[in-house]
Design a protein around this motif. Structure first.
Motif, mmCIF file in Angstrom:
data_model
loop_
_atom_site.group_PDB
_atom_site.id
_atom_site.type_symbol
_atom_site.label_atom_id
_atom_site.label_comp_id
_atom_site.label_asym_id
_atom_site.label_seq_id
_atom_site.Cartn_x
_atom_site.Cartn_y
_atom_site.Cartn_z
ATOM 1 N N MET A 53 1.575 -2.867 0.770
ATOM 2 C CA MET A 53 2.450 -1.738 1.080
ATOM 3 C C MET A 53 2.468 -1.591 2.597
ATOM 4 N N VAL A 54 3.677 -1.662 3.176
ATOM 5 C CA VAL A 54 3.839 -1.579 4.623
ATOM 6 C C VAL A 54 4.485 -0.239 4.964
ATOM 7 N N ALA A 55 3.839 0.525 5.842
ATOM 8 C CA ALA A 55 4.384 1.816 6.278
ATOM 9 C C ALA A 55 5.165 1.608 7.569
ATOM 10 N N LEU A 56 6.481 1.867 7.523
ATOM 11 C CA LEU A 56 7.379 1.616 8.648
ATOM 12 C C LEU A 56 7.922 2.919 9.211
ATOM 13 N N ALA A 57 8.386 2.865 10.448
ATOM 14 C CA ALA A 57 9.083 4.010 11.032
ATOM 15 C C ALA A 57 10.385 4.240 10.281
ATOM 16 N N HIS A 70 3.956 -15.182 -1.183
ATOM 17 C CA HIS A 70 2.980 -15.848 -2.045
ATOM 18 C C HIS A 70 3.120 -15.377 -3.493
ATOM 19 N N GLY A 71 4.356 -15.065 -3.888
ATOM 20 C CA GLY A 71 4.609 -14.622 -5.251
ATOM 21 C C GLY A 71 4.128 -13.220 -5.555
ATOM 22 N N LYS A 72 3.812 -12.443 -4.510
ATOM 23 C CA LYS A 72 3.283 -11.090 -4.687
ATOM 24 C C LYS A 72 4.211 -10.082 -4.019
ATOM 25 N N PRO A 73 4.280 -8.851 -4.529
ATOM 26 C CA PRO A 73 5.221 -7.866 -3.982
ATOM 27 C C PRO A 73 4.843 -7.380 -2.587
ATOM 28 N N VAL A 74 5.847 -7.265 -1.742
ATOM 29 C CA VAL A 74 5.711 -6.619 -0.443
ATOM 30 C C VAL A 74 6.586 -5.372 -0.495
ATOM 31 N N LEU A 75 5.965 -4.210 -0.573
ATOM 32 C CA LEU A 75 6.676 -2.943 -0.696
ATOM 33 C C LEU A 75 6.645 -2.222 0.643
ATOM 34 N N ARG A 76 7.513 -1.244 0.806
ATOM 35 C CA ARG A 76 7.519 -0.488 2.062
ATOM 36 C C ARG A 76 7.718 0.996 1.790
ATOM 37 N N CYS A 77 7.276 1.792 2.746
ATOM 38 C CA CYS A 77 7.455 3.232 2.691
ATOM 39 C C CYS A 77 7.635 3.728 4.124
ATOM 40 N N VAL A 78 7.950 4.993 4.274
ATOM 41 C CA VAL A 78 8.096 5.588 5.608
ATOM 42 C C VAL A 78 6.743 6.118 6.050
ATOM 43 N N GLY A 79 6.313 5.683 7.234
ATOM 44 C CA GLY A 79 5.038 6.119 7.779
ATOM 45 C C GLY A 79 5.166 7.405 8.569
ATOM 46 N N GLY A 80 4.144 7.714 9.359
ATOM 47 C CA GLY A 80 4.131 8.962 10.118
ATOM 48 C C GLY A 80 3.889 8.743 11.591
ATOM 49 N N GLY A 81 3.658 9.831 12.294
ATOM 50 C CA GLY A 81 3.492 9.771 13.737
ATOM 51 C C GLY A 81 2.165 9.194 14.179
ATOM 52 N N GLU A 82 1.131 9.343 13.361
ATOM 53 C CA GLU A 82 -0.189 8.804 13.670
ATOM 54 C C GLU A 82 -0.563 7.741 12.644
#
Length: 237
Positions: A53-57, A70-82
């Motif tokens: 899980m990658v937290a992005l701006a 590598h056949g595995k999920p790469v998910l994303r979400c919105v991160g924060g200021g810190e």
């Protein structure tokens, strides 16, 4: 005994202002790829890691749109200021079947030279430690304490001092609670272990390689380029 589920979390919402320039440092390229690509590859290449899980701006325009590696999920979400805000957001965004006892590996997006052996040792240690574990390196240099004018005031003992590296490995539920408590107390924690320490935990230190560097300066970027280019050449022979 069933091995615990393991997910990786990568906080990548920062601008990398200490590095300078218009490109967030996680997207700076070394040896042909952005730093974050190496971080993800090292984690997801491990057979025990189920996904990331990658937290992005919120306004990130540079994310390549990866959804699998590598056949595995790469998910994303919105991160924060810190950093802590981004890690907590990522923990909350993990799939519903990732329970509170699941092991989570939090890794810097700009730390591209993680080696498999270090990851093996960290996972082994953290699996058996209720308080979790982190990669770290003993301090080997002589430490000086300075005054406000950058003059030496004292030499500090370095025994029992370590430099914290990543990944840092904790149970999802315990780390989420610790980060929420620090947030509620108005404390900005600089790494996950600090949050766990405030909650009374004593994470295990697992000695890692010195070349697991975090890119913070132009000199770091040049060194990372050298190390990764060398790994690529050696791997091709």
């Amino acid at each position: 005994m069933t091995a615990p589920t393991i997910w990786a979390v990568i906080p990548a919402a920062g601008r990398g202002t200490r590095f300078g320039g218009d490109i967030p440092k996680q997207y700076l390229e070394v040896a042909g790829q952005p730093l974050i690509a190496y971080a993800l590859d090292a984690l997801l290449a491990h057979p025990r890691v189920a996904g990331a899980m990658v937290a992005l701006a919120a306004n990130d325009q540079r994310w390549p749109g990866w959804t699998e590696l590598h056949g595995k999920p790469v998910l994303r979400c919105v991160g924060g200021g810190e950093r802590a805000d981004s890690v907590l957001a990522a923990l909350q965004a993990l799939p519903a079947d990732v329970g509170g006892d699941a092991l989570v590996l939090v890794h810097d997006a700009a730390r591209p030279n993680l080696q498999r052996g270090d990851l093996d040792r960290l996972i082994e240690a953290a699996t058996g430690e209720a308080d979790g574990a982190i990669l770290a390196a003993p301090v080997r240099d002589t430490l000086k304490r300075a005054d406000g004018g950058d003059r030496i005031m004292a030499t500090e003992p370095r025994e029992h001092l370590w430099r914290a590296l990543t990944p840092q490995a904790f149970r999802r539920g315990a780390l989420s609670d610790a980060l929420r408590r620090a947030q509620s107390d108005g404390i900005v924690v600089t790494d996950e272990a600090m949050a766990m320490e405030r909650a009374g935990a004593h994470p295990r230190l697992v000695e890692g390689r010195e070349d697991n560097l975090k890119v913070t300066t132009a000199a770091d970027l040049a060194l990372a380029d050298y190390l990764l280019s060398h790994r690529r050449r050696v791997g091709a022979t």
